[in-house]
Write an enzyme that holds these catalytic residues in place. Structure first.
Site, PDB file in Angstrom:
ATOM      1  N   LYS A  80      36.543  22.198  30.381  1.00 19.62           N
ATOM      2  CA  LYS A  80      35.380  23.169  30.364  1.00 19.62           C
ATOM      3  C   LYS A  80      35.651  24.541  30.818  1.00 19.62           C
ATOM      4  O   LYS A  80      36.473  24.515  32.067  1.00 19.62           O
ATOM      5  CB  LYS A  80      34.090  22.454  30.855  1.00 19.62           C
ATOM      6  CG  LYS A  80      32.807  23.176  30.495  1.00 19.62           C
ATOM      7  CD  LYS A  80      31.981  22.518  31.185  1.00 19.62           C
ATOM      8  CE  LYS A  80      30.420  22.918  30.795  1.00 19.62           C
ATOM      9  NZ  LYS A  80      29.381  22.365  31.396  1.00 19.62           N
ATOM     10  N   SER A 155      25.699  21.501  28.167  1.00 21.24           N
ATOM     11  CA  SER A 155      26.486  22.630  28.103  1.00 21.24           C
ATOM     12  C   SER A 155      28.000  22.309  27.823  1.00 21.24           C
ATOM     13  O   SER A 155      28.719  23.374  27.535  1.00 21.24           O
ATOM     14  CB  SER A 155      26.375  23.491  29.421  1.00 21.24           C
ATOM     15  OG  SER A 155      26.781  22.847  30.640  1.00 21.24           O
ATOM     16  N   SER A 179      24.486  17.965  31.244  1.00 22.50           N
ATOM     17  CA  SER A 179      25.680  18.550  30.643  1.00 22.50           C
ATOM     18  C   SER A 179      26.813  17.760  30.373  1.00 22.50           C
ATOM     19  O   SER A 179      27.646  18.432  29.320  1.00 22.50           O
ATOM     20  CB  SER A 179      25.900  19.747  31.242  1.00 22.50           C
ATOM     21  OG  SER A 179      25.119  20.831  31.098  1.00 22.50           O
TER      22      SER A 179
HETATM   23  N1  GLN Z   1      20.592  21.521  30.116  1.00 25.37           N
HETATM   24  C1  GLN Z   1      20.585  21.896  31.586  1.00 25.37           C
HETATM   25  C2  GLN Z   1      20.441  23.529  32.111  1.00 25.37           C
HETATM   26  O1  GLN Z   1      20.178  24.082  31.155  1.00 25.37           O
HETATM   27  C3  GLN Z   1      21.542  21.044  32.264  1.00 25.37           C
HETATM   28  C4  GLN Z   1      22.758  21.669  32.177  1.00 25.37           C
HETATM   29  C5  GLN Z   1      23.900  21.214  33.014  1.00 25.37           C
HETATM   30  O2  GLN Z   1      23.935  19.985  33.231  1.00 25.37           O
HETATM   31  N2  GLN Z   1      24.926  22.098  33.307  1.00 25.37           N
HETATM   32  O3  GLN Z   1      20.242  23.552  33.030  1.00 25.37           O
END
Ligand code: GLN
Length: 502
Positions: A80, A155, A179
């Site tokens: 990532k 994400s 994410s």
């Molecule tokens: N969707 C959540 C956020 O926007 C989690 C994102 C993540 O785990 N990085 O913060």
């Protein structure tokens, strides 16, 4: 060549170690798959084609000299793009870091390289990992390989899409509120968020430091065990890293768990849940029972999901998370000021404050700005007690509920997300709808617990359904064994590669 990209990471590693495949042929097969499918999927921000081939040649040479190679020798892995590497760029899919070259590599990147993994490239994400669909990326729109009109989740959407489309044998994601697990669930692959502190965060660009964890996204539970074993362990450069031994997750994997006690949190099976997802999970619980497990109902009252009169969902966990995560983000993202790090405005500036302000206004996207403002607000004097302090108390109550639940079971089973993959653009106009995509994943981060999303089948329209297994601190070995029992019985291993490559 496509046969090679259908292999799991474990199969690839053993074929290379046994001399049945060369690392160069494997790297070539993945680069060819990227060439063919990447224009439709857009999983990568950057592909290291030459570097990957060089690495593969070195591995083949080492094998031909009879040298012992690492457990991931020749396995193509994607990272990532918020995991620092001292080669290529680390952009976090943000304009503010568009040209950032990290001077050092993250602990997980070092460990993967030491284990012989070939780093294929850096994958797309929601900017700074803030989002649930990868649509908040400033670089590209990643698509779900099962249906390219749909999101891959987020994400870590680029990592999940790459693994499910056969564009990487495995990938690394990061999980602050879901994410790793949510995109894995929406793309039909396995995604594990380790216990907080199990994997070093050194070199992971910080979002919410008390929540962030790096973890693997893979084709099946065995690959997940292989990758987790390679990246877990104490690291003195991360002060929150746990000084705990790393079990041999892979060696224990095939031993089925006897008398597994499954907990079903009653709050997670209410009206909010899509009926197809519910029936996939019911079926999975039936599978576990046929393998000798027992199921008990448990309660997580502070993670409960309320449904309002208009059908709108709400949860303490989501509210609590969006205070804690944004508070930490507002502090972590202060470093991108155009001087220490990142884009600096080219425009005329009055003074240094004006330079900071213009650089940040130009460099950050809308969602990141929203989070910085929210986080600054909840920490500001006069509001700290009402929001941040209250959220910290709710966080403790959420954790206590899990401790109580684990008195009567070994692992919880629950959905990964309330729906299967949604359409591109479907939730971008309504941030709250997007935040609710993590309604089943977020409380684990607040409690610091491990969780793995595994494929539980397909919906009638052919989209993957994710199911989450959740355990107490450092129970990754148990979760992976439980995942393995299910995937072997249900035939849901390595679903995606075959579909895309056929
Ligand atoms: N969707 C959540 C956020 O926007 C989690 C994102 C993540 O785990 N990085 O913060």
């Amino acid at each position: 060549m496509s046969g090679i990209t259908n292999l799991t990471a474990c199969e690839t590693a053993s074929a290379i170690a046994a001399g049945k495949l060369s690392a160069v042929d494997v790297a070539k097969a993945y680069l060819a798959a990227i060439e063919r499918l990447e224009p439709a999927i857009c999983a990568y921000n950057e592909v290291f084609a030459d570097r990957a081939m060089d690495q593969a040649r070195q591995i083949d040479a080492a094998i031909s000299r009879g040298e012992s190679v690492g457990p991931l020798a020749g396995v193509p892995v994607a990272l990532k793009d918020n995991i620092c590497t001292d080669f290529g760029r680390t952009t976090c899919s943000s304009k503010i870091l568009a040209n950032f070259h990290s001077p050092y590599s993250a602990c997980v990147a070092e460990k993967l390289l030491a284990a012989g993994a070939v780093i294929l490239g850096k994958t797309n994400l929601d900017e700074f990992a803030m989002g649930s669909s990868t649509e908040n990326s400033a670089t590209r729109t990643t698509r779900n390989p099962w249906d390219t009109s749909r999101v891959p989740g987020g994400s870590s959407g680029g990592s999940a899409a790459a693994v499910s489309a056969g564009l990487a044998a495995a990938a690394m994601g990061s999980d602050t509120g879901g994410s790793i697990r949510q995109p894995a669930g929406l793309c039909g692959v396995v995604g594990l968020k380790p216990t907080y502190g199990r994997v070093s965060r050194y070199g992971l660009v910080a979002y919410g430091s008390s929540l962030d964890q790096i973890g693997p996204i893979t084709r099946d539970a065995a690959d997940c065990a292989l990758l987790l074993r390679a990246i877990a362990g104490h690291d003195s450069r991360d002060s929150t890293s746990l000084p705990a031994d790393v079990p041999d997750y892979l060696a224990e994997l095939e031993t089925p768990l006897k008398n597994l006690r499954i907990g079903l949190p009653k709050e997670f099976f209410g009206q909010a849940l899509d009926s197809e997802i519910r029936s996939a999970i019911d079926k999975a619980v039936g599978t576990y029972k046929s393998l000798g497990a027992t199921a008990v109902e448990v309660s997580l009252p502070h993670s409960r999901i309320d449904v309002g009169p208009g059908g709108q969902l709400s949860s303490y966990a989501v509210a609590c998370y969006y205070i804690v995560a944004t508070a930490e983000a507002s502090s972590n993202l202060a470093r991108y000021d155009g001087a220490h790090y990142g884009h600096r405005t080219a425009g005329p500036v009055k003074d240094i404050i004006d330079m900071y302000s213009k650089s940040r206004a130009e460099g950050f996207g809308d969602e990141v700005k929203r989070r910085i403002m929210l986080g600054t607000y909840v920490l500001s004097s006069g509001y700290y007690d009402a929001y941040y302090l209250k959220a910290m108390k709710v966080r403790r109550l959420i954790k206590n509920d899990f401790d109580e639940a684990f008195k009567s079971c070994d692992a919880l089973i629950c959905p990964t997300s309330p729906t299967t993959a949604f359409k591109l653009g479907e939730k971008t106009a309504d941030p709250i709808q997007m935040y609710l995509a993590d309604i089943y994943t977020i409380s684990l981060n607040l409690a610091g617990l491990p969780g793995v999303s595994i494929p539980a089948g397909l919906s009638a329209s052919g989209l993957p359904i994710g199911m989450q297994l959740v355990g107490p601190v450092l129970s990754e070995g148990t979760l992976l064994r439980a995942a393995r029992m299910f995937e072997k019985t249900s035939g849901t291993c390595n679903l995606m590669a075959k579909m895309v490559q056929s």
